[in-house]
Scaffold this motif. Structure first.
Motif, PDB file in Angstrom:
ATOM      1  N   ALA A 273       0.479  -1.356  -0.162  1.00 37.97           N
ATOM      2  CA  ALA A 273       0.083  -0.033   0.118  1.00 37.97           C
ATOM      3  C   ALA A 273       0.754   1.161   0.068  1.00 37.97           C
ATOM      4  N   SER A 274       1.934   1.165   0.576  1.00 40.13           N
ATOM      5  CA  SER A 274       2.884   2.408   0.673  1.00 40.13           C
ATOM      6  C   SER A 274       4.152   2.268  -0.201  1.00 40.13           C
ATOM      7  N   PHE A 275       4.180   1.365  -1.054  1.00 41.39           N
ATOM      8  CA  PHE A 275       5.393   1.086  -1.796  1.00 41.39           C
ATOM      9  C   PHE A 275       5.664   2.307  -2.602  1.00 41.39           C
ATOM     10  N   VAL A 276       4.784   2.778  -3.553  1.00 42.75           N
ATOM     11  CA  VAL A 276       5.077   3.810  -4.521  1.00 42.75           C
ATOM     12  C   VAL A 276       5.530   5.042  -3.823  1.00 42.75           C
TER      13      VAL A 276
ATOM     14  N   GLY B 245      10.621  -7.931 -10.166  1.00 43.41           N
ATOM     15  CA  GLY B 245       9.979  -8.517  -8.963  1.00 43.41           C
ATOM     16  C   GLY B 245      10.817  -9.757  -8.662  1.00 43.41           C
ATOM     17  N   GLY B 246      10.179 -10.629  -7.865  1.00 41.67           N
ATOM     18  CA  GLY B 246       8.821 -10.293  -7.412  1.00 41.67           C
ATOM     19  C   GLY B 246       7.751 -10.229  -8.587  1.00 41.67           C
ATOM     20  N   THR B 247       6.699  -9.826  -8.467  1.00 44.15           N
ATOM     21  CA  THR B 247       5.358  -9.800  -9.366  1.00 44.15           C
ATOM     22  C   THR B 247       5.046  -8.392  -9.141  1.00 44.15           C
ATOM     23  N   PRO B 248       5.430  -7.394 -10.125  1.00 42.92           N
ATOM     24  CA  PRO B 248       4.988  -6.189 -10.404  1.00 42.92           C
ATOM     25  C   PRO B 248       3.504  -5.860 -10.235  1.00 42.92           C
ATOM     26  N   THR B 249       3.014  -6.755 -11.012  1.00 50.78           N
ATOM     27  CA  THR B 249       1.664  -6.491 -11.583  1.00 50.78           C
ATOM     28  C   THR B 249       0.607  -7.094 -10.252  1.00 50.78           C
ATOM     29  N   LEU B 250       1.289  -7.457  -9.015  1.00 49.72           N
ATOM     30  CA  LEU B 250       0.505  -7.522  -7.684  1.00 49.72           C
ATOM     31  C   LEU B 250       0.104  -6.100  -7.325  1.00 49.72           C
ATOM     32  N   LEU B 251       0.766  -5.077  -7.771  1.00 47.58           N
ATOM     33  CA  LEU B 251       0.479  -3.736  -7.359  1.00 47.58           C
ATOM     34  C   LEU B 251      -0.694  -3.291  -8.360  1.00 47.58           C
ATOM     35  N   PRO B 252      -1.750  -2.468  -7.801  1.00 51.41           N
ATOM     36  CA  PRO B 252      -2.678  -1.972  -8.867  1.00 51.41           C
ATOM     37  C   PRO B 252      -2.167  -1.266 -10.093  1.00 51.41           C
ATOM     38  N   ALA B 253      -2.697  -1.314 -11.050  1.00 49.95           N
ATOM     39  CA  ALA B 253      -2.100  -0.731 -12.453  1.00 49.95           C
ATOM     40  C   ALA B 253      -2.036   0.787 -12.261  1.00 49.95           C
ATOM     41  N   ALA B 254      -2.877   1.136 -11.174  1.00 46.40           N
ATOM     42  CA  ALA B 254      -2.957   2.748 -11.098  1.00 46.40           C
ATOM     43  C   ALA B 254      -1.607   3.068 -10.428  1.00 46.40           C
ATOM     44  N   ASP B 255      -0.847   1.978  -9.260  1.00 44.76           N
ATOM     45  CA  ASP B 255       0.328   2.381  -8.779  1.00 44.76           C
ATOM     46  C   ASP B 255       1.793   2.225  -9.578  1.00 44.76           C
ATOM     47  N   LEU B 256       1.127   1.337 -10.653  1.00 46.26           N
ATOM     48  CA  LEU B 256       2.476   1.204 -11.716  1.00 46.26           C
ATOM     49  C   LEU B 256       2.579   2.357 -12.578  1.00 46.26           C
TER      50      LEU B 256
ATOM     51  N   SER C  70      -1.387 -12.850 -12.738  1.00 42.51           N
ATOM     52  CA  SER C  70      -1.701 -11.651 -12.157  1.00 42.51           C
ATOM     53  C   SER C  70      -2.238 -10.429 -13.072  1.00 42.51           C
ATOM     54  N   VAL C  71      -2.555 -10.617 -14.291  1.00 39.77           N
ATOM     55  CA  VAL C  71      -2.950  -9.623 -15.022  1.00 39.77           C
ATOM     56  C   VAL C  71      -4.444 -10.080 -15.579  1.00 39.77           C
ATOM     57  N   ASP C  72      -5.234  -9.253 -15.994  1.00 40.29           N
ATOM     58  CA  ASP C  72      -6.291  -9.324 -16.824  1.00 40.29           C
ATOM     59  C   ASP C  72      -6.404  -8.533 -18.014  1.00 40.29           C
ATOM     60  N   ARG C  73      -7.479  -8.538 -18.835  1.00 39.15           N
ATOM     61  CA  ARG C  73      -7.577  -7.671 -19.912  1.00 39.15           C
ATOM     62  C   ARG C  73      -7.435  -5.966 -19.710  1.00 39.15           C
ATOM     63  N   GLU C  74      -8.031  -5.790 -18.513  1.00 39.01           N
ATOM     64  CA  GLU C  74      -8.316  -4.370 -18.155  1.00 39.01           C
ATOM     65  C   GLU C  74      -7.124  -3.714 -17.695  1.00 39.01           C
ATOM     66  N   THR C  75      -6.295  -4.668 -16.899  1.00 42.07           N
ATOM     67  CA  THR C  75      -5.053  -4.453 -16.325  1.00 42.07           C
ATOM     68  C   THR C  75      -3.978  -3.748 -17.301  1.00 42.07           C
ATOM     69  N   LEU C  76      -4.094  -4.815 -18.384  1.00 41.29           N
ATOM     70  CA  LEU C  76      -2.942  -4.395 -19.491  1.00 41.29           C
ATOM     71  C   LEU C  76      -3.343  -3.351 -20.317  1.00 41.29           C
ATOM     72  N   GLU C  77      -4.715  -2.993 -20.612  1.00 40.86           N
ATOM     73  CA  GLU C  77      -4.912  -1.895 -20.970  1.00 40.86           C
ATOM     74  C   GLU C  77      -4.466  -0.502 -20.373  1.00 40.86           C
ATOM     75  N   GLN C  78      -5.022  -0.697 -19.073  1.00 47.50           N
ATOM     76  CA  GLN C  78      -4.210   0.425 -18.394  1.00 47.50           C
ATOM     77  C   GLN C  78      -2.668   0.377 -18.161  1.00 47.50           C
ATOM     78  N   LEU C  79      -2.035  -0.544 -18.301  1.00 48.88           N
ATOM     79  CA  LEU C  79      -0.747  -0.209 -18.358  1.00 48.88           C
ATOM     80  C   LEU C  79      -0.293   0.417 -19.549  1.00 48.88           C
ATOM     81  N   ARG C  80      -0.770  -0.043 -20.796  1.00 46.47           N
ATOM     82  CA  ARG C  80      -0.311   0.240 -21.721  1.00 46.47           C
ATOM     83  C   ARG C  80      -0.908   1.811 -22.004  1.00 46.47           C
ATOM     84  N   ALA C  81      -1.738   2.337 -21.583  1.00 44.69           N
ATOM     85  CA  ALA C  81      -2.309   3.643 -21.664  1.00 44.69           C
ATOM     86  C   ALA C  81      -1.540   4.521 -20.745  1.00 44.69           C
TER      87      ALA C  81
END
Length: 409
Positions: free
Chosen positions: A65-68, A96-107, A134-145
């Motif tokens: 929660a406080s990582f970023v 990592g680790g698994t970076p995409t365990l963080l919310p896409a908004a944090d990344l 650790s990802v779904d379609r929405e997460t990948l769209e958010q990361l690319r955007a």
């Protein structure tokens, strides 16, 4: 638990670098690595600096929660240490680790922090690692955007029993699914990571994994031999006789099998363990490591290198958060490389690349050795005649032997 920390000289509390190192800032490409130390579960072979929720406990400093916020604080420290030198970030790699365990908004926030603090180059390569589950379609769209240009999926194998032996959590069918989502989201740079030599993996199993990779048409493939690291679940099972340690000859056969299959599919080896569709698909961030460029590693246990100074952060997320929260450098130790040490590293890393290593990096004694290595079929004779040392396919299997020969005591 994670492997033992390195030893080195104490690092300054304020993170200050020697003047000699600072004079080199800006003379080479500058990258940023961000280490996200969280995993849903620990794979049996892994000795990376990662932590599961059970290992960290609930709440408190050091959690996701406080990582970023902690990373942002260290980024500002880095900017202060490096000074106002017109530095821009040419590559970012979130691992990592698994970076995409963080919310896409944090990344996404990580990228905004780096852009605000240093500035991202217009053509910056921005990579995140991801596990297929650790990802779904929405997460990948958010990361690319948000600005991520490249994604690296930890596939490891296409066989269920091999994934089980590695304690991986995804099923084989998940990889084609997430690759399709990533392509639809707009990722044009896509890498798949493989591991060969796992307990119970047959030649046909490895062939099936390679066939699956080739069918997915990635831009980049990394393939690594399984190593049994001390302190891991895998090492304990090997020690008890439950599993056999990978055999060197078998691993060599698997490597050759991979190189032949990937080459036939149009993927060319450009570093011992890495293949790409063309030079535009080389991982520029990792090329920075192999070429001796500068980078700052943010996060628990992250390593950095600037101007011949190498340092590494404290490993535990709680201690990391505590240090940066107090305005201190999180560095646990560092070493200042002298000219000889830098030359040794240049040889060790440069020889791994398809572009090879200039003979200027070698002493006069090593020139005769290089000729002998070419005669033995370990380095490419035609490339040597042009003033560079580059490994043959057989030489790649014996990289350590070549390096030892070129760097006599």
């Amino acid at each position: 638990m994670p492997s033992k920390p390195l030893e080195g000289a104490p690092a300054p509390v304020d993170g200050a670098l020697p003047d000699a190192a600072l004079t080199e800032v800006g003379t080479r490409p500058f990258g940023v690595y961000v280490h996200v130390p969280y995993c849903a579960a620990r794979c049996g072979y892994c000795d990376f600096n990662t932590y599961t929720p059970a290992e960290l406990g609930a709440g408190g400093q050091g959690g996701a929660a406080s990582f970023v916020d902690s990373v942002a604080t260290e980024a500002r420290l880095a900017r202060s240490v490096l000074g106002e030198r017109g530095l821009t970030v040419s590559t970012v790699f979130v691992g990592g680790g698994t970076p995409t365990l963080l919310p896409a908004a944090d990344l996404a926030k990580v990228l905004r922090v780096l852009d605000d603090t240093f500035g991202l180059a217009g053509d910056a390569e921005v990579t995140t690692e991801a596990n297929p589950e650790s990802v779904d379609r929405e997460t990948l769209e958010q990361l690319r955007a948000s600005g991520y240009t490249r994604i690296s999926f930890g596939m490891q194998s296409a066989r269920p029993h091999v994934l089980a032996a590695l304690d991986r959590r995804h099923t084989p069918g998940r990889v084609p699914e997430v690759v399709g989502w990533a392509r639809s989201a707009g990722f044009r740079q896509l890498s798949l990571d493989l591991i060969y030599g796992a307990p119970g993996e047959s030649e046909s199993d490895w062939a099936a994994s390679l066939d699956t990779v080739i069918e997915l048409v990635p831009d980049h493939v990394s393939a690594y031999a399984l190593t049994v690291e001390e302190g891991t679940k895998l090492s304990r099972r090997v020690r008890r006789g439950e599993l056999l340690e990978p055999d060197d000859d078998l691993l060599a056969d698997r490597y050759l099998q991979a190189d032949e299959a990937l080459a036939a599919a149009g993927l060319t080896n450009y570093e011992v363990s890495n293949w790409a569709r063309d030079q535009s698909s080389w991982c520029r961030h990792n090329m920075g490591y192999w070429r001796g460029d500068d980078w700052w590693g943010l996060g628990p246990g992250a390593h950095s290198h600037v101007g011949g100074v190498r340092w590494w952060n404290v490993r535990h997320p709680t201690e990391y958060a505590t240090r940066v929260g107090a305005g201190h450098s999180p560095a646990a130790g560092r070493e200042v490389l002298d000219a000889q040490a830098r030359r040794v590293e240049r040889v060790m890393l440069g020889v791994r690349l398809v572009e090879g290593l200039g003979l200027d990096a070698l002493g006069e004694q090593a020139l005769d050795v290089a000729a002998e290595l070419a005669a033995d079929g370990l380095i490419v004779a035609d490339v040597l005649a042009q003033g560079r040392v580059a490994l043959t396919r057989r030489g790649r299997l014996l990289t350590d032997t070549v390096v030892r020969a070129l760097l006599p005591d």
